[in-house]
Design an enzyme around this catalytic site. Structure first.
Site, short mmCIF file in Angstrom:
data_model
loop_
_atom_site.label_atom_id
_atom_site.label_comp_id
_atom_site.label_asym_id
_atom_site.label_seq_id
_atom_site.Cartn_x
_atom_site.Cartn_y
_atom_site.Cartn_z
N LYS A 1 35.98 25.83 -52.05
CA LYS A 1 35.53 25.16 -50.82
C LYS A 1 36.38 24.47 -49.88
O LYS A 1 36.85 23.48 -50.29
CB LYS A 1 34.49 24.52 -50.97
CG LYS A 1 33.69 24.19 -49.63
CD LYS A 1 32.49 23.61 -49.53
CE LYS A 1 31.65 23.05 -48.42
NZ LYS A 1 30.35 22.46 -48.39
N ARG B 1 21.90 32.49 -50.97
CA ARG B 1 21.25 31.61 -50.35
C ARG B 1 20.27 32.50 -49.47
O ARG B 1 20.07 33.61 -49.71
CB ARG B 1 22.05 31.00 -49.23
CG ARG B 1 23.09 30.14 -49.58
CD ARG B 1 24.47 30.28 -48.68
NE ARG B 1 25.60 30.02 -49.45
CZ ARG B 1 25.94 28.64 -49.25
NH1 ARG B 1 25.40 27.78 -48.40
NH2 ARG B 1 27.12 28.19 -49.92
N ARG C 1 34.63 28.78 -44.94
CA ARG C 1 35.58 28.14 -45.55
C ARG C 1 35.44 28.12 -47.10
O ARG C 1 35.85 27.44 -48.08
CB ARG C 1 35.78 26.64 -45.10
CG ARG C 1 34.36 25.79 -45.19
CD ARG C 1 34.82 24.48 -44.88
NE ARG C 1 33.28 23.91 -44.44
CZ ARG C 1 33.37 22.47 -44.42
NH1 ARG C 1 34.72 21.90 -44.48
NH2 ARG C 1 32.33 21.85 -44.44
N GLY D 1 38.41 26.62 -41.47
CA GLY D 1 38.34 27.16 -42.99
C GLY D 1 38.84 26.06 -43.84
O GLY D 1 38.79 26.25 -45.10
N ASP E 1 20.28 28.80 -44.55
CA ASP E 1 21.72 29.01 -45.06
C ASP E 1 22.26 28.06 -46.28
O ASP E 1 23.10 28.17 -47.02
CB ASP E 1 22.75 29.42 -44.17
CG ASP E 1 22.97 28.10 -43.18
OD1 ASP E 1 21.83 27.84 -42.61
OD2 ASP E 1 23.81 27.33 -42.94
N ASN E 2 21.48 26.92 -46.56
CA ASN E 2 21.74 25.91 -47.29
C ASN E 2 20.51 25.74 -48.44
O ASN E 2 20.63 24.74 -48.98
CB ASN E 2 22.03 24.61 -46.70
CG ASN E 2 23.21 24.46 -45.84
OD1 ASN E 2 24.10 25.23 -45.94
ND2 ASN E 2 23.28 23.64 -44.73
P1 AMP Z 1 27.30 24.03 -43.03
O1 AMP Z 1 26.66 23.18 -41.91
O2 AMP Z 1 28.52 23.18 -43.58
O3 AMP Z 1 26.46 24.49 -43.83
O4 AMP Z 1 28.01 25.32 -42.24
C1 AMP Z 1 27.38 26.10 -41.48
C2 AMP Z 1 28.36 27.46 -41.15
O5 AMP Z 1 29.65 27.00 -40.80
C3 AMP Z 1 28.72 27.90 -42.56
O6 AMP Z 1 28.82 29.17 -42.29
C4 AMP Z 1 30.01 27.47 -42.75
O7 AMP Z 1 30.93 28.42 -43.70
C5 AMP Z 1 30.75 27.34 -41.55
N1 AMP Z 1 31.81 26.33 -41.59
C6 AMP Z 1 31.59 24.69 -41.76
N2 AMP Z 1 32.75 24.24 -41.52
C7 AMP Z 1 33.71 25.14 -41.43
C8 AMP Z 1 35.21 25.12 -41.23
N3 AMP Z 1 35.92 23.87 -41.45
N4 AMP Z 1 35.82 26.17 -41.08
C9 AMP Z 1 34.96 27.23 -41.15
N5 AMP Z 1 33.78 27.47 -41.37
C10 AMP Z 1 32.94 26.52 -41.49
MG MG Z 2 26.48 25.47 -45.61
#
Ligand code: AMP
Ligand code: MG
Length: 528
Positions: A130, A207, A110, A143, A277-278
């Site tokens: 974002k 990352r 997203r 997204g 990934d973070n």
């Molecule tokens: P996060 O836990 O927020 O770091 O996200 C982990 C993964 O999920 C990453 O690839 C993000 O881009 C994806 N992600 C989280 N929320 C959304 C969303 N609402 N739409 C699309 N991808 C998402």
């Molecule tokens: Mg993330």
């Protein structure tokens, strides 16, 4: 309609997309993207973009003014409704270890990169939206991002910068005018919430997971290409890429990560989702989701309700960062072929973290840097034992400590500390604090440094205000009701976090009782 002069002046450098291979497809169809670092992908326009906040500090980095010349034009640009000349938006491919398990391809699900902007003094900064809609990496999600999580990310990015913690930045916050459906606590009660987009800014959003994905797929040529490009662009001092330079690069990522985590502990920050990934290869705090701040000092605290085992709790963060670095080391192994060299970096990481953290703890306590490390760690562990004996607000405690002098009498010293306690301490606990204070006062008395100097050093390491979850929650509630003044006041206060601000004492106190177990304060989920 022509662009206002400030936005029209933004220039982009297409180096990233020129240097690295793109996905052959350019639709947002969810897919496994092979053989490419990124996919071209335009933001999806939103119904009614409205600018909610603008960070003058971050804008200055991009050569933009303290306010946009035309707020509506800025809202349209930073909602993705209107593209700037030279911007070729894309989303990048990465993988990651989530809660200890390899999760495969994740990617910018997203986040959409508008491009690398050429900022003030010719610096290069990636500008990313974002919440800008579907990308090939959105998997089953939408997204989008909700207002509450966007306010939290926006606020924390700018606060961390002012706290002196390496971080990605945030330029502005835009409401989309579109509802987003979220099940905040994953309990089968989804609700529509207002949507928003944060414009994030950083030299790079790469990352650990960007390198892991290509290693996991055996795409070694791509891995090398990305690594060489990263070194040339962001680590030029390391020299021309070679296996030895890859090791030096990994050592540098280890050092930066150690410094970042030490800062987190210094200010009482809990990231909440330290998946690989973070974690940024530039050592920047990145992806502010279910993060939190210590109110009462609790080493096991995490605000993330998804993390029942406390994997990412406050006091686990240095160890977990080391674990994440070992995942990155594994990804580099095929290019380096020297396990011992990578392991040496990981050992140095632990030492470097300890050195960074000790230096910060000494500043927090006003101790000299060249003291006896063992004695200083002992003093700290005895202090933490005091904190554990009664719920103590770490932030308030350290600021109060700086007001105590070697000759302050025990009763007066304890009175100084009283505002830091969440419950009245019993006589035994008070005696424990008094005993610790005597030792600390003797250390300060023996220091050759003048009292004013050590107090100033303490106050420069101990923030007076941090953007605690309940403060963010207050700002969110007001913003959801259309009132942005609470956010504005908080954003102003956190611009100067080490200075007592008479008009903002209500923002620097203990967490109020209502927030102890409140959703959004002590309990947050990844739903955002
Ligand atoms: P996060 O836990 O927020 O770091 O996200 C982990 C993964 O999920 C990453 O690839 C993000 O881009 C994806 N992600 C989280 N929320 C959304 C969303 N609402 N739409 C699309 N991808 C998402
Ligand atoms: Mg993330």
């Amino acid at each position: 309609m022509s662009l206002p002069a400030d936005l029209a002046a933004l220039r982009f450098d297409a180096r990233f997309i020129r240097s690295l291979p793109a996905d052959a497809l350019d639709t947002p169809q969810p897919r496994q993207v092979q053989g490419a670092v990124y996919s071209f992908c335009a933001p999806t326009p939103v119904a009614a973009p409205r600018l909610l906040h603008w960070s003058a500090d971050c804008a200055a980095l991009l050569g933009l003014g303290t306010a946009p010349l035309d707020a509506q034009a800025a809202a349209e640009v930073f909602a993705g409704n209107r593209l700037l000349p030279g911007s070729q938006p894309y989303a990048t491919c990465y993988g990651g270890h989530q809660f200890g398990n390899w999760a495969g391809q994740l990617g910018d699900g997203r986040a959409t990169m508008l491009g690398t902007a050429i900022g003030a003094d010719d610096i290069r900064l990636e500008v990313q939206l974002k919440g800008a809609g579907l990308t090939p990496y959105s998997r089953h999600a939408d997204g989008r991002a909700v207002l509450r999580s966007s306010i939290r990310e926006y606020l924390c990015s700018e606060a961390m910068h002012r706290l002196g913690v390496p971080t990605t930045r945030a330029l502005c916050l835009v409401a989309t005018g579109e509802p987003v459906l979220r099940d905040m606590f994953y309990d089968g009660h989804p609700q529509h919430e207002p949507g928003a987009i944060v414009t994030r800014v950083a030299p790079s959003f790469l990352r650990f997971g960007h390198f892991e994905i290509f290693a996991a797929r055996g795409e070694l040529a791509l891995l090398r290409q990305l690594l060489d490009d990263t070194i040339r662009t962001h680590f030029p001092a390391l020299g021309a890429p070679s296996p030895e330079v890859y090791v030096a690069w990994f050592g540098e990522v280890c050092r930066r990560t150690a410094l970042m985590v030490a800062h987190w502990l210094r200010v009482g920050f809990v990231h909440g989702v330290m998946n690989t990934d973070n974690l940024s290869v530039l050592g920047l705090s990145i992806d502010y989701g279910p993060y939190g701040w210590l109110d009462n000092f609790d080493p096991g605290f995490t605000p993330n309700t998804t993390d029942r085992g406390g994997r990412y709790a406050y006091a686990q963060q240095a160890r977990i960062a080391g674990w994440n670095l070992s995942c990155l080391a594994n990804a580099l192994m095929p290019l380096v072929q020297d396990q011992a060299a990578l392991e040496a970096c990981l050992e140095a990481y632990a030492d470097h973290f300890e050195a960074c953290y000790l230096a910060m703890l000494r500043d927090k306590l006003g101790l000299l840097q060249e003291g006896d490390a063992e004695a200083d760690f002992k003093l700290v562990s005895e202090l933490f034992a005091c904190f554990a004996a009664v719920d103590t607000d770490m932030t308030i405690f350290y600021r109060a400590l700086a007001r105590i002098h070697p000759d302050t009498a025990p009763e007066a010293a304890l009175a100084e500390l009283a505002p830091a306690f969440y419950a009245p301490p019993g006589a035994g606990v008070l005696a424990q604090f008094a005993g610790w204070l005597m030792v600390w006062q003797a250390r300060i008395a023996a220091s050759p440094e003048p009292a004013a100097a050590h107090a100033a050093r303490m106050n420069a390491a101990n923030p007076w205000i941090i953007p605690r979850n309940w403060l963010a929650q207050d700002a969110i509630k007001a913003a959801e009701a259309g009132d942005l003044s609470v956010l504005e006041r908080l954003m102003q206060a956190i611009r100067d976090p080490y200075t007592e601000q008479a008009g903002c004492a209500d923002l620097a106190g203990r967490r109020p009782d209502w927030a102890r177990n409140a959703p959004g304060c002590s309990a947050l989920s990844c739903s955002s």
